[in-house]
Scaffold this motif. Structure first.
Motif, short mmCIF file in Angstrom:
data_model
loop_
_atom_site.label_atom_id
_atom_site.label_comp_id
_atom_site.label_asym_id
_atom_site.label_seq_id
_atom_site.Cartn_x
_atom_site.Cartn_y
_atom_site.Cartn_z
N ASN A 74 0.83 -1.21 0.00
CA ASN A 74 0.00 0.00 0.00
C ASN A 74 0.86 1.25 0.00
N TYR A 75 1.92 1.25 0.79
CA TYR A 75 2.83 2.39 0.85
C TYR A 75 3.48 2.61 -0.52
N ARG A 76 3.93 1.54 -1.16
CA ARG A 76 4.56 1.64 -2.49
C ARG A 76 3.58 2.19 -3.51
N GLN A 77 2.34 1.74 -3.48
CA GLN A 77 1.33 2.23 -4.42
C GLN A 77 1.04 3.72 -4.19
N GLU A 78 1.00 4.13 -2.93
CA GLU A 78 0.79 5.55 -2.63
C GLU A 78 1.94 6.39 -3.17
N GLN A 79 3.17 5.90 -2.99
CA GLN A 79 4.34 6.61 -3.50
C GLN A 79 4.29 6.71 -5.02
N ASP A 80 3.92 5.62 -5.69
CA ASP A 80 3.81 5.65 -7.15
C ASP A 80 2.77 6.66 -7.60
N LEU A 81 1.64 6.70 -6.91
CA LEU A 81 0.58 7.63 -7.24
C LEU A 81 1.03 9.08 -7.03
N GLU A 82 1.73 9.33 -5.93
CA GLU A 82 2.23 10.68 -5.67
C GLU A 82 3.25 11.09 -6.74
N ASN A 83 4.13 10.16 -7.13
CA ASN A 83 5.11 10.47 -8.16
C ASN A 83 4.43 10.77 -9.49
N LEU A 84 3.37 10.03 -9.81
CA LEU A 84 2.64 10.25 -11.05
C LEU A 84 1.93 11.60 -11.02
N GLN A 85 1.32 11.93 -9.89
CA GLN A 85 0.67 13.23 -9.76
C GLN A 85 1.69 14.36 -9.90
N GLU A 86 2.84 14.19 -9.29
CA GLU A 86 3.89 15.20 -9.37
C GLU A 86 4.35 15.39 -10.81
N LEU A 87 4.47 14.29 -11.55
CA LEU A 87 4.88 14.37 -12.95
C LEU A 87 3.85 15.13 -13.77
N TYR A 88 2.55 14.83 -13.57
CA TYR A 88 1.51 15.54 -14.30
C TYR A 88 1.49 17.02 -13.94
N LEU A 89 1.66 17.34 -12.68
CA LEU A 89 1.70 18.74 -12.27
C LEU A 89 2.88 19.46 -12.91
N GLU A 90 4.03 18.80 -12.93
CA GLU A 90 5.22 19.41 -13.51
C GLU A 90 5.03 19.67 -15.00
N LYS A 91 4.46 18.69 -15.73
CA LYS A 91 4.23 18.86 -17.17
C LYS A 91 3.24 20.00 -17.42
N GLY A 92 2.17 20.07 -16.62
CA GLY A 92 1.21 21.16 -16.75
C GLY A 92 1.84 22.50 -16.45
N TYR A 93 2.70 22.52 -15.45
CA TYR A 93 3.40 23.74 -15.07
C TYR A 93 4.33 24.18 -16.20
N GLU A 94 5.03 23.24 -16.81
CA GLU A 94 5.92 23.54 -17.94
C GLU A 94 5.13 24.16 -19.09
N GLU A 95 3.97 23.57 -19.41
CA GLU A 95 3.15 24.09 -20.50
C GLU A 95 2.64 25.49 -20.18
N GLU A 96 2.20 25.70 -18.96
CA GLU A 96 1.67 27.01 -18.56
C GLU A 96 2.77 28.07 -18.61
N ILE A 97 3.95 27.76 -18.13
CA ILE A 97 5.07 28.72 -18.19
C ILE A 97 5.41 29.02 -19.64
#
Length: 188
Positions: A74-97
């Motif tokens: 469960n901890y590993r899955q949560e970490q994977d989900l957080e990493n995926l969310q962070e990646l999507y946020l970063e890509k969206g942030y790159e596009e917005e900038i």
């Protein structure tokens, strides 16, 4: 009781066959000690299993192992989900900038087609695609604008012409005569 001992001995025999097979498949010396360590832990567990079953603790050990494994999974899955969310946020942030930089450059009268932004840790790497090849003064102005307004270091920005990309791909707009020095091009 004899049946349990017989099953236990069969498990040990299969274990040793499996151990031998795995050790022959592992590259020499590189991972052998890790495999031996892991297999040693399994052997200890296998040797202790009959003792625990006699004491009646076998079910508790299996249950606690399953609970521990589930918690870790469960901890590993949560970490994977957080990493995926962070990646999507970063890509969206790159596009917005990139959009904001493009708007800023166009407001300043710079004829930019597209801006690509790549975030690497604390650094922003920016590529500005121009309609036509920019001269040195224009490039300097764009780099100064990126540095002053967006904090982009000089070595982290690149100005490219859309013509350069089309010529690299072999687009029709890069046509000219290929013989001798009579080559025509839009590059100044």
């Amino acid at each position: 009781m004899k049946e349990a001992i017989y099953d236990w001995m069969k498990c040990l025999a299969v274990f040793y066959i499996l151990l031998s097979t795995i050790l022959h498949l592992v590259p020499t010396g590189q991972y052998e000690r890790y495999v031996r360590f892991f297999m040693g832990l399994l052997l200890i567990f296998m040797l202790c299993t009959p003792v625990f079953s006699i004491l009646g603790k076998s079910g508790e050990i299996t249950k606690s192992f399953q609970e521990f494994y589930q918690t870790e999974e469960n901890y590993r899955q949560e970490q994977d989900l957080e990493n995926l969310q962070e990646l999507y946020l970063e890509k969206g942030y790159e596009e917005e900038i990139g959009k904001k930089i493009l708007e800023n450059l166009q407001e300043k009268g710079i004829d930019a087609l597209q801006v690509e932004v790549n975030i690497e840790g604390e650094k922003l790497r920016v590529t500005v695609w121009m309609r036509e090849k920019a001269d040195e003064e224009q490039e300097r102005g764009i780099q100064d604008e990126l540095r002053e307004e967006w904090g982009v270091a000089e070595g982290d920005s690149q100005i490219a012409a859309a013509q350069d990309e089309q010529q690299a791909v072999g687009h029709s707009s890069s046509a000219g005569t290929a013989s001798g020095g009579d080559r025509t091009s839009n590059i100044g």
